[in-house]
Design a protein around this motif. Structure first.
Motif, PDB file in Angstrom:
ATOM      1  N   LYS A 272       0.831  -1.204   0.000  1.00  0.00           N
ATOM      2  CA  LYS A 272       0.000   0.000   0.000  1.00  0.00           C
ATOM      3  C   LYS A 272       0.866   1.255   0.000  1.00  0.00           C
ATOM      4  O   LYS A 272       0.581   2.234  -0.706  1.00  0.00           O
ATOM      5  N   LEU A 273       1.969   1.222   0.771  1.00  0.00           N
ATOM      6  CA  LEU A 273       2.878   2.353   0.816  1.00  0.00           C
ATOM      7  C   LEU A 273       3.525   2.591  -0.540  1.00  0.00           C
ATOM      8  O   LEU A 273       3.601   3.747  -1.003  1.00  0.00           O
ATOM      9  N   ARG A 274       3.995   1.545  -1.171  1.00  0.00           N
ATOM     10  CA  ARG A 274       4.665   1.689  -2.471  1.00  0.00           C
ATOM     11  C   ARG A 274       3.706   2.226  -3.525  1.00  0.00           C
ATOM     12  O   ARG A 274       4.095   3.035  -4.389  1.00  0.00           O
ATOM     13  N   LYS A 275       2.460   1.825  -3.480  1.00  0.00           N
ATOM     14  CA  LYS A 275       1.486   2.351  -4.430  1.00  0.00           C
ATOM     15  C   LYS A 275       1.270   3.850  -4.229  1.00  0.00           C
ATOM     16  O   LYS A 275       1.200   4.630  -5.183  1.00  0.00           O
ATOM     17  N   THR A 276       1.188   4.271  -2.928  1.00  0.00           N
ATOM     18  CA  THR A 276       0.987   5.697  -2.632  1.00  0.00           C
ATOM     19  C   THR A 276       2.181   6.517  -3.113  1.00  0.00           C
ATOM     20  O   THR A 276       2.021   7.590  -3.704  1.00  0.00           O
ATOM     21  N   GLU A 277       3.394   6.014  -2.862  1.00  0.00           N
ATOM     22  CA  GLU A 277       4.597   6.723  -3.296  1.00  0.00           C
ATOM     23  C   GLU A 277       4.642   6.850  -4.814  1.00  0.00           C
ATOM     24  O   GLU A 277       4.994   7.917  -5.353  1.00  0.00           O
TER      25      GLU A 277
ATOM     26  N   SER B 160       2.127   9.502  -6.071  1.00  0.00           N
ATOM     27  CA  SER B 160       2.610  10.867  -5.821  1.00  0.00           C
ATOM     28  C   SER B 160       3.731  11.226  -6.791  1.00  0.00           C
ATOM     29  O   SER B 160       3.798  12.344  -7.317  1.00  0.00           O
ATOM     30  N   ALA B 161       4.624  10.281  -7.023  1.00  0.00           N
ATOM     31  CA  ALA B 161       5.746  10.538  -7.938  1.00  0.00           C
ATOM     32  C   ALA B 161       5.255  10.795  -9.347  1.00  0.00           C
ATOM     33  O   ALA B 161       5.799  11.645 -10.069  1.00  0.00           O
ATOM     34  N   ARG B 162       4.256  10.046  -9.777  1.00  0.00           N
ATOM     35  CA  ARG B 162       3.738  10.272 -11.122  1.00  0.00           C
ATOM     36  C   ARG B 162       3.121  11.676 -11.250  1.00  0.00           C
ATOM     37  O   ARG B 162       3.241  12.315 -12.298  1.00  0.00           O
ATOM     38  N   ALA B 163       2.464  12.146 -10.171  1.00  0.00           N
ATOM     39  CA  ALA B 163       1.911  13.513 -10.211  1.00  0.00           C
ATOM     40  C   ALA B 163       3.019  14.544 -10.299  1.00  0.00           C
ATOM     41  O   ALA B 163       2.930  15.527 -11.050  1.00  0.00           O
ATOM     42  N   LEU B 164       4.113  14.323  -9.561  1.00  0.00           N
ATOM     43  CA  LEU B 164       5.246  15.241  -9.640  1.00  0.00           C
ATOM     44  C   LEU B 164       5.932  15.150 -10.998  1.00  0.00           C
ATOM     45  O   LEU B 164       6.462  16.130 -11.518  1.00  0.00           O
ATOM     46  N   GLY B 165       5.955  13.957 -11.556  1.00  0.00           N
ATOM     47  CA  GLY B 165       6.598  13.796 -12.854  1.00  0.00           C
ATOM     48  C   GLY B 165       5.891  14.586 -13.930  1.00  0.00           C
ATOM     49  O   GLY B 165       6.529  15.124 -14.841  1.00  0.00           O
TER      50      GLY B 165
ATOM     51  N   GLU C 196       8.696   2.414  -9.354  1.00  0.00           N
ATOM     52  CA  GLU C 196       7.933   1.354 -10.015  1.00  0.00           C
ATOM     53  C   GLU C 196       8.533  -0.021  -9.707  1.00  0.00           C
ATOM     54  O   GLU C 196       7.812  -1.004  -9.507  1.00  0.00           O
ATOM     55  N   SER C 197       9.883  -0.066  -9.656  1.00  0.00           N
ATOM     56  CA  SER C 197      10.552  -1.321  -9.320  1.00  0.00           C
ATOM     57  C   SER C 197      10.249  -1.744  -7.890  1.00  0.00           C
ATOM     58  O   SER C 197      10.020  -2.926  -7.601  1.00  0.00           O
ATOM     59  N   GLU C 198      10.234  -0.797  -6.977  1.00  0.00           N
ATOM     60  CA  GLU C 198       9.932  -1.103  -5.590  1.00  0.00           C
ATOM     61  C   GLU C 198       8.493  -1.588  -5.431  1.00  0.00           C
ATOM     62  O   GLU C 198       8.199  -2.467  -4.601  1.00  0.00           O
TER      63      GLU C 198
END
Length: 358
Positions: A123-128, A131-136, A150-152
């Motif tokens: 669940k944590l990795r999905k949230t991260e 958020s990263a995709r929004a910043l990207g 994505e690897s994590e």
């Protein structure tokens, strides 16, 4: 004065005999010169006489017999995929199970906690990553950092699957419908990975295996009816379901399998039985074994008389022999079999038939 000469009667008899012989010889000589000698009469050759019997071929059901081994349709040894202590036995020996039924339960050994941790980490990795995709999109995050996240996430998903599988394996399940035939563990036993737990068998349908000699394999084909005879006299019916394509190099025999229904759930798996395969019927004649003979090449056969009244030797194959006679194949459907005199004639001889019987 002349003297009389006395002539002996013996001399007179000899002279007369010589004159008679001379006359007879001269007469025969003259006759031979005047007339040709009469032709010598040669007696006509006598045809050999035989007795025959008409025989009509009838369909005969052939059976191939082999000794077989009765096996469960399916049999599997349930082994532990996780280490732990046996906490509960959910099925006992002799119990009927359906696919997916739980057989026993092992101790948790912290597997549920690792599953919960894996779920939270995912669940944590999905949230991260979200958020990263929004910043990207706003160009505040590099592509390399996005790839790392994505690897994590993929690693977290794999860890979750492994944790869930470990928890699931603490309760081994039946892979098919059957019966628990053996149980090898008790409650409280500590087992390692690979320990044999239970033996599961399916016997509502059976598989019978056998070996058939190479000289008899040509008469077999998949789908033929099979009768299974047990040592105690009971019978089951089945179907020939498989014939191997290559013979065993040691025995020169072919492996076959027979599928047999066992709705009564008879306890016969593992026993031996006689396998009788019903072959395609063939036309056969019933003859006395005394009528069988060998030709010059050593072939076993029967002598018959054809329409031209000539002797013909037909090689035959003995199908069965009992008190009634021998059933043979290889003769024409309707044959005039020689019953008397076959030993005095040869193939090709013309013969006289004395009252053929039916």
């Amino acid at each position: 004065m002349l003297k009389k000469i006395a002539v002996s009667p013996v001399i007179i008899a000899v002279i007369l005999s010589l004159m008679l012989l001379f006359w007879l010889f001269s007469g025969d000589n003259y006759s031979a010169k005047e007339q040709a000698p009469a032709q010598q009469q040669v007696p006509e050759a006598q045809l050999a006489q035989v007795e025959t019997r008409w025989s009509e071929a009838t369909p005969y059901q052939l059976t191939q017999i082999a000794q077989g081994q009765v096996l469960p349709w399916r049999s599997v040894s349930i082994k532990s995929q996780q280490a732990g202590t046996v906490k509960a036995l959910l099925k006992q020996q002799g119990d009927t199970v359906q696919p997916g039924d739980k057989l026993l339960r092992l101790s948790d050994e912290g597997r549920s906690a690792r599953l919960a941790q894996a779920q939270a980490n995912l669940k944590l990795r999905k949230t991260e990553l979200d958020s990263a995709r929004a910043l990207g999109k706003a160009q505040f995050l590099s592509a390399t950092e996005l790839t790392r996240l994505e690897s994590e996430l993929a690693q977290a998903e794999a860890e979750l699957q492994s944790a869930a599988l470990a928890v699931n394996q603490t309760e081994p399940a039946a892979p098919f419908a059957g019966i628990v035939d053996r149980r090898h563990i008790e409650v409280g036993d500590f087992i390692q990975t690979g320990t044999e737990l239970m033996q599961l068998v399916q016997i509502d349908q059976l598989k019978v295996t056998a070996q058939v000699p190479q000289q008899h394999i040509a008469g077999l084909s998949e789908g033929q009816n099979v009768t299974l005879r047990l040592l105690d006299g009971r019978e089951l019916t089945g179907t020939l379901s498989f014939i191997s394509y290559a013979a065993d190099s040691a025995t020169r025999s072919f492996y076959i399998e027979v599928t047999v229904a066992n709705p009564q759930l008879w306890r016969i798996a593992g026993a031996s039985a006689t396998v009788e395969v019903q072959l395609t019927p063939v036309l056969a004649h019933l003859v006395s074994p005394a009528l069988l003979s060998l030709d010059n090449n050593g072939n076993l056969g029967v002598s018959v008389v054809n329409e031209q009244q000539q002797v013909v030797f037909y090689p035959v194959q003995i199908l069965t022999a009992d008190n009634d006679g021998a059933r043979v194949s290889g003769l024409p459907a309707r044959s005039q079999i020689i019953t008397q005199g076959a030993g005095f004639v040869q193939p090709g001889d013309t013969v006289r038939v004395a009252g053929a019987t039916l």
